[in-house]
Design a protein around this motif. Structure first.
Motif, PDB file in Angstrom:
ATOM      1  N   VAL A   1     134.107  51.539  -1.286  1.00 39.64           N
ATOM      2  CA  VAL A   1     134.703  50.297  -1.772  1.00 39.64           C
ATOM      3  C   VAL A   1     135.098  49.373  -0.629  1.00 39.64           C
ATOM      4  O   VAL A   1     134.988  48.162  -0.733  1.00 39.64           O
ATOM      5  CB  VAL A   1     135.940  50.626  -2.650  1.00 39.64           C
ATOM      6  CG1 VAL A   1     136.636  49.365  -3.082  1.00 39.64           C
ATOM      7  CG2 VAL A   1     135.519  51.413  -3.860  1.00 39.64           C
ATOM      8  N   VAL A   2     135.537  49.956   0.469  1.00 36.46           N
ATOM      9  CA  VAL A   2     136.074  49.131   1.558  1.00 36.46           C
ATOM     10  C   VAL A   2     134.993  48.269   2.207  1.00 36.46           C
ATOM     11  O   VAL A   2     135.258  47.141   2.627  1.00 36.46           O
ATOM     12  CB  VAL A   2     136.754  50.028   2.611  1.00 36.46           C
ATOM     13  CG1 VAL A   2     137.062  49.245   3.865  1.00 36.46           C
ATOM     14  CG2 VAL A   2     138.033  50.591   2.048  1.00 36.46           C
TER      15      VAL A   2
ATOM     16  N   LEU B   1     134.423  45.291   0.218  1.00 37.15           N
ATOM     17  CA  LEU B   1     135.696  44.587   0.177  1.00 37.15           C
ATOM     18  C   LEU B   1     135.928  43.802   1.465  1.00 37.15           C
ATOM     19  O   LEU B   1     136.415  42.689   1.444  1.00 37.15           O
ATOM     20  CB  LEU B   1     136.838  45.599  -0.044  1.00 37.15           C
ATOM     21  CG  LEU B   1     138.199  45.052  -0.411  1.00 37.15           C
ATOM     22  CD1 LEU B   1     138.927  46.060  -1.275  1.00 37.15           C
ATOM     23  CD2 LEU B   1     139.040  44.796   0.814  1.00 37.15           C
ATOM     24  N   LEU B   2     135.581  44.397   2.597  1.00 38.59           N
ATOM     25  CA  LEU B   2     135.706  43.688   3.874  1.00 38.59           C
ATOM     26  C   LEU B   2     134.671  42.587   3.971  1.00 38.59           C
ATOM     27  O   LEU B   2     134.918  41.523   4.532  1.00 38.59           O
ATOM     28  CB  LEU B   2     135.494  44.667   5.038  1.00 38.59           C
ATOM     29  CG  LEU B   2     136.708  45.444   5.497  1.00 38.59           C
ATOM     30  CD1 LEU B   2     136.283  46.520   6.476  1.00 38.59           C
ATOM     31  CD2 LEU B   2     137.700  44.519   6.188  1.00 38.59           C
TER      32      LEU B   2
ATOM     33  N   ALA C   1     133.407  40.666   1.683  1.00 36.72           N
ATOM     34  CA  ALA C   1     133.599  39.458   0.875  1.00 36.72           C
ATOM     35  C   ALA C   1     134.317  38.348   1.641  1.00 36.72           C
ATOM     36  O   ALA C   1     133.786  37.239   1.754  1.00 36.72           O
ATOM     37  CB  ALA C   1     134.339  39.805  -0.421  1.00 36.72           C
ATOM     38  N   PRO C   2     135.521  38.582   2.206  1.00 35.03           N
ATOM     39  CA  PRO C   2     136.122  37.472   2.949  1.00 35.03           C
ATOM     40  C   PRO C   2     135.319  37.098   4.191  1.00 35.03           C
ATOM     41  O   PRO C   2     135.295  35.926   4.577  1.00 35.03           O
ATOM     42  CB  PRO C   2     137.510  37.998   3.325  1.00 35.03           C
ATOM     43  CG  PRO C   2     137.464  39.449   3.132  1.00 35.03           C
ATOM     44  CD  PRO C   2     136.434  39.743   2.137  1.00 35.03           C
ATOM     45  N   LEU C   3     134.649  38.095   4.800  1.00 37.17           N
ATOM     46  CA  LEU C   3     133.829  37.755   5.970  1.00 37.17           C
ATOM     47  C   LEU C   3     132.730  36.771   5.599  1.00 37.17           C
ATOM     48  O   LEU C   3     132.406  35.865   6.353  1.00 37.17           O
ATOM     49  CB  LEU C   3     133.194  39.029   6.552  1.00 37.17           C
ATOM     50  CG  LEU C   3     134.074  39.837   7.497  1.00 37.17           C
ATOM     51  CD1 LEU C   3     133.381  41.133   7.871  1.00 37.17           C
ATOM     52  CD2 LEU C   3     134.387  39.023   8.741  1.00 37.17           C
TER      53      LEU C   3
ATOM     54  N   LEU D   1     132.818  34.477   3.648  1.00 37.06           N
ATOM     55  CA  LEU D   1     133.305  33.119   3.454  1.00 37.06           C
ATOM     56  C   LEU D   1     133.085  32.280   4.704  1.00 37.06           C
ATOM     57  O   LEU D   1     133.012  31.066   4.656  1.00 37.06           O
ATOM     58  CB  LEU D   1     134.801  33.172   3.113  1.00 37.06           C
ATOM     59  CG  LEU D   1     135.349  32.033   2.275  1.00 37.06           C
ATOM     60  CD1 LEU D   1     134.592  31.948   0.981  1.00 37.06           C
ATOM     61  CD2 LEU D   1     136.814  32.248   2.009  1.00 37.06           C
TER      62      LEU D   1
ATOM     63  N   THR E   1     129.772  35.407  -1.959  1.00 36.22           N
ATOM     64  CA  THR E   1     131.111  36.001  -1.836  1.00 36.22           C
ATOM     65  C   THR E   1     131.539  36.568  -3.180  1.00 36.22           C
ATOM     66  O   THR E   1     132.059  37.691  -3.251  1.00 36.22           O
ATOM     67  CB  THR E   1     132.119  34.938  -1.384  1.00 36.22           C
ATOM     68  OG1 THR E   1     131.628  34.257  -0.245  1.00 36.22           O
ATOM     69  CG2 THR E   1     133.450  35.570  -1.052  1.00 36.22           C
ATOM     70  N   ALA E   2     131.308  35.793  -4.253  1.00 33.38           N
ATOM     71  CA  ALA E   2     131.684  36.268  -5.578  1.00 33.38           C
ATOM     72  C   ALA E   2     130.905  37.534  -5.929  1.00 33.38           C
ATOM     73  O   ALA E   2     131.443  38.466  -6.529  1.00 33.38           O
ATOM     74  CB  ALA E   2     131.425  35.176  -6.618  1.00 33.38           C
TER      75      ALA E   2
ATOM     76  N   LEU F   1     132.465  40.427  -4.237  1.00 34.12           N
ATOM     77  CA  LEU F   1     133.717  40.780  -4.894  1.00 34.12           C
ATOM     78  C   LEU F   1     133.437  41.573  -6.167  1.00 34.12           C
ATOM     79  O   LEU F   1     134.108  42.561  -6.466  1.00 34.12           O
ATOM     80  CB  LEU F   1     134.519  39.528  -5.246  1.00 34.12           C
ATOM     81  CG  LEU F   1     135.233  38.853  -4.091  1.00 34.12           C
ATOM     82  CD1 LEU F   1     135.846  37.552  -4.560  1.00 34.12           C
ATOM     83  CD2 LEU F   1     136.309  39.762  -3.535  1.00 34.12           C
TER      84      LEU F   1
END
Lengths: 307, 118, 493
Positions: free
Chosen positions: C11-12, C15-16, C18-20, C22, C115-116, C119
């Protein structure tokens, strides 16, 4: 009741009252969050939406029979459920046995901060909080996608500022530093009293939102631009999840703060500090960004309306 | 009788929940639906916080003068749930704004009528 | 160190990412990055499944706090299988995204789409792997919010209303699940699913637990689009961008079915759910209604994406039917269909994505005329997927239906077996409509006549290939499904 403005205001009051209720139930952190987030942000966004849409509801056509039926069945199921529930405030209720006592009894020694809610939120169940930050990030992303106006928005003057009101200007200028200071206090004092990243983030954002309301969106965006906000939104999540990765690299499980310093309790403090900071950064950025997007949409609409 | 006295607070909250739920499914105006959803969710929160209360307990902040604490776990869960709720609301409201721009209305019936004419 | 922390990394990593993502402003770069992450995630899932099959249940304590005081990630055969399904689809669909998204989403929003997507991937994986009921709720909301976002990026303005409708229904469902979890906590004092399964038998008889069960199943049923709570699905699938539809149709409802399995069998247990509560009967009835109404309505659809959406409602009915039997064969059929339907529908929606790429906008039955000649590879994929939907031998669809009929006959329920076959016949009708238009009619005047680009065809054919391969060599999938089914029914001590 068809005046939506009145409905939104009543909802704000409901929210505030529930925050008061939370205090009487000893849930002080929750009360703070509900007041800031529920009564504050939600009401602001709803009013923003009303400004962009319509103020009254039209008469509805379909009858209420089926929904009423569904609601009655659901309500009955819930009341049925309560019949075997433990009585209100019963200290021997199952909810208070088994898992909760360890938090109350051991968190002082294992983590070493007085606010048990923060211990549970940031450490014991820290992964849930990471999920929560990701949810906020997603909301910020969504509003950016839906309402973000692309291209150059540097118009000469925003149509809606209240700069000309002397009283408002003076009060705003004196209040904003106090709000920011209070937000920082909430952020870092969250270990010792009610508070923490979420509440602090919202209050911090409130200062910027206030500035934006009085001085206009363009001035506010010159102070903190959408690009910076985008970066901060991502940065907070990365700080939080990065702390977890650091724990991994230092030999522990993901988000195991014990490994972050020479002694576990210290490690917990470091971990919680970093993690709450990450939360605060993302929440602030998202709240400001969402507000800017809603305002920006309104401005853009008025601009094209004029042309 | 003790049953009622012991449980009445739950019933009041359930009533509030149902009011919110009813608003969501019965009304056509989108903003009203979102308000209803929020009332529904906030009432669920009230239910769970009242579960966490322990008689004569204090707020769960460690203090030498306190012997009995209220349960901190529901607080943590509801904090998370509140934030999730506001995230959903923000997204819903953004959608409403866009729908209004595209359709000129935020009433479900108007939108259905416009879509069917396609 | 990596292998020990694999559950967390599953999961991580997204998860990491997605903001990257952006930070990446160029769509092409964002696409490549997302593709890379989804492939890494796939490898993690494969490794996790391998570990579980050889070593048994994996338990991982998040934050180092042992459950139930901390959040536990608990991987057994059932969810390792689901994790694999989600990551396979996540990676393969992403292959086609580069071109498809570039066509359908406005350019400045394209990087944000990725990004979505990341997520959503994070959310779905998080739901499948967690052993904590509240953590499940949080990740459910992550995946839901990102789904609403992806759907709203569709070209048609109806994507907005579809997203809103899904949001309202989905949030009601999530709130019901929250109510259910809260009621369980109130009665047991714990949130950990394994722990709950140990503590619930003592209080099985209480009305609160019955009510919790009801709220959980209704909430989950909204998310898995079980008839009659499926109303959000047709619009959401029809108006979303093709990549989003392909991804969501093949994963989101499957994960919801998994959540149902987890709560019904692991947390509450077979005796409670099927003997004390009438779950079996209700699910069976609703499943059959889903199969018939879904297939029938699909026949009358002009918009092809919508036709496939209703077909999905019917296919979910097949899955739930298998589960409602509560036997090893029935559960095997249901779990098997999770995998098979993901392959079939993923392929079909990717093929539709190819057609949208060339034709643009909403694909109607009219647009299918002459497609057999102008887009032969795409159309062949549609036919292959359609055959699988019907359940023709040598396709995965056949394997699931086979086990389903077997399960029904085991119980002596002839009428049910017949109804499954009738459902297949209904599928023949709507697939035939497509085949007839494509191969037996001339193209419309002014229709553009080119095949879809390779980057869209290859992922489509990868999934079609999978649906044929696993239809012929069934050992792997069937054995995994069987082990999973057995573990679900035997967990009760």
């Amino acid at each position: 009741m068809r005046d939506l403005f009145a409905i939104v205001m009543l909802f704000g009051i409901y929210s505030l009252l529930s925050a008061g209720f939370f205090v009487s139930m000893d849930a002080v952190d929750v009360a703070l969050t509900e007041a800031a987030v529920g009564a504050g942000i939600t009401t602001v966004l709803m009013l923003g939406t009303l400004a962009l849409t319509a103020r009254t509801e039209k008469r509805k056509g379909h009858g209420p029979l089926l929904p009423l039926l569904v609601v009655i069945v659901t309500g009955a199921a819930l009341i049925y459920a309560t019949l075997d529930m433990p009585y209100f405030a019963d200290p021997d209720a199952p909810a208070h046995q088994h898992v909760a006592p360890r938090y109350i009894q051991e968190s002082g020694t294992e983590i070493g901060i007085p606010n048990i809610v923060t211990s549970v939120l940031a450490s014991y169940r820290g992964f849930d909080t990471l999920g929560e930050v990701v949810v906020i990030f997603a909301a910020g992303l969504g509003v950016l996608i839906l309402l973000g106006v692309a291209g150059d928005r540097r118009h000469d003057a925003s149509p809606s500022t209240m700069q000309h009101h002397l009283v408002l200007r003076v009060i705003t200028k004196s209040l904003i530093p106090l709000i920011l200071l209070y937000a920082l206090y909430i952020q870092f004092h969250g270990d010792y009293g009610p508070g923490g990243g979420f509440q602090a983030g919202v209050i911090f954002a409130a200062a910027f939102i206030l500035y934006s309301i009085i001085y206009g969106l363009n001035s506010a965006e010159r102070i903190i631009s959408p690009a910076v906000l985008r970066f901060l939104m991502a940065a907070g999540v990365l700080i939080f999840s990065g702390t977890g990765v650091a724990a991994l690299l230092l030999g522990g499980n993901y988000l195991d703060y014990d490994f972050l310093a020479h002694d576990p309790v210290h490690g917990q403090h470091v971990g919680i500090l970093l993690v709450e900071f990450g939360v605060g950064v993302t929440v602030t950025a998202v709240m400001i960004s969402v507000f800017f997007n809603f305002s920006g949409r309104s401005n853009a609409r008025q601009e094209t309306g004029k042309q | 009788m003790t049953t009622v006295l012991g449980l009445y607070n739950y019933w009041v909250v359930i009533f509030l929940m149902m009011v919110g739920f009813y608003i969501v499914i019965a009304h056509g105006n989108m903003v009203k639906k979102v308000v209803g959803l929020n009332i529904f969710q906030t009432s669920v929160f009230i239910l769970y916080i009242s579960v966490g209360k322990v008689r004569d307990g204090a707020a769960p902040i460690l203090d030498d003068t306190v012997t009995v604490y209220s349960n901190p776990l529901p607080h943590v869960l509801i904090l998370t749930a509140i934030v999730v709720g506001v995230a959903t609301t923000a997204l819903a409201l953004a959608l409403i704004v866009r729908i209004r721009e595209s359709y000129g209305s935020i009433e479900e019936e108007d939108i259905h009528r416009q879509d069917e004419s396609l | 160190m990596i292998t020990a922390n694999l559950p967390a990394l599953q999961v991580v990593i997204p998860l990491l990412a997605a903001p990257l993502s952006l930070v990446l402003r160029r769509p092409g770069l964002a696409w490549l990055f997302t593709l890379l992450i989804s492939i890494i995630t796939l490898f993690v899932s494969l490794e996790l499944l391998r570990q579980v099959l050889s070593g048994g249940v994996i338990s991982y304590a998040m934050g180092g706090w042992e459950p139930p005081w901390g959040i536990e990630y608990r991987v057994d055969t059932v969810n390792a299988f689901v994790l694999l399904i989600v990551s396979i689809i996540g990676a393969v669909v992403m292959l086609s995204a580069g071109e498809s998204v570039a066509r359908e989403v406005p350019e400045d929003k394209q990087p944000l789409f990725y990004t979505a997507y990341l997520l959503c991937l994070t959310g779905l994986l998080g739901i499948a792997i967690t052993g904590d009921a509240f953590n499940l709720f949080v990740f459910l909301e992550i995946s839901s919010l990102s789904s609403y976002i992806m759907i709203s990026l569709g070209q048609d303005r109806r994507s907005l209303t579809a997203a809103f409708q899904y949001l309202i229904m989905g949030t009601i469902g999530a709130t019901f699940i929250l109510i259910g979890v809260g009621l369980l906590y109130m009665m047991t004092g714990t949130l950990n699913m394994h722990d709950l399964s140990q503590r619930l038998p003592a209080i099985m008889e209480t009305r609160t637990v019955h009510s919790a069960f009801a709220f959980l199943t209704v909430g989950i049923s909204i998310k898995l689009a079980l008839f009659p709570l499926h109303l959000w699905l047709p619009n959401a699938y029809t108006y979303a961008p093709s990549v989003a539809t392909a991804f969501l149709a093949a994963t989101a409802t499957k994960v919801a079915v998994y959540v149902l399995l987890r709560f019904v069998f692991t947390v509450f247990g077979v005796e409670f759910a099927f003997e004390m509560m009438p779950l079996g009967e209700i699910l069976m009835l609703l499943a059959l209604l889903a199969i018939f109404s879904g297939s029938t309505v699909a026949i009358f659809q002009d918009n092809i994406k919508r036709m496939m959406a209703y077909s999905s409602v019917a296919q979910i009915g097949y899955m739930i039917l298998g589960i409602s039997f509560a036997t090893v064969t029935g559960l095997t059929a249901g779990i098997l269909h999770l995998f098979n339907h993901a392959m079939m529908k993923g392929a079909l929606f990717l093929a539709l994505g190819c057609i949208v790429y060339r034709i643009g906008g909403n694909v109607r039955l009219d647009d299918f005329r002459g497609l057999g000649k102008t887009m032969p590879w795409t159309m062949a994929a549609v036919v292959a997927g359609g055959l699988s939907l019907i359940g023709v031998p040598l396709t995965v669809g056949f394997v699931s239906k086979w086990y389903l009929v077997l399960a029904a006959l085991e119980q002596g329920w002839w009428p049910i077996a017949v109804m499954v076959l009738v459902g297949s016949l209904l599928a023949v009708v709507y697939i035939w409509k497509l085949v007839e238009a494509a191969y037996f009619q001339a193209p419309k005047e002014g229709a553009s006549g080119a095949e879809a680009p390779l980057s869209l065809l290859i992922p489509t054919w990868l999934l079609i290939g999978a649906s044929v391969y696993f239809g012929i060599d069934t050992d792997l999938t069937v054995s995994v499904a069987q082990i999973a089914a057995q573990s679900l029914l035997e967990v009760r001590p």
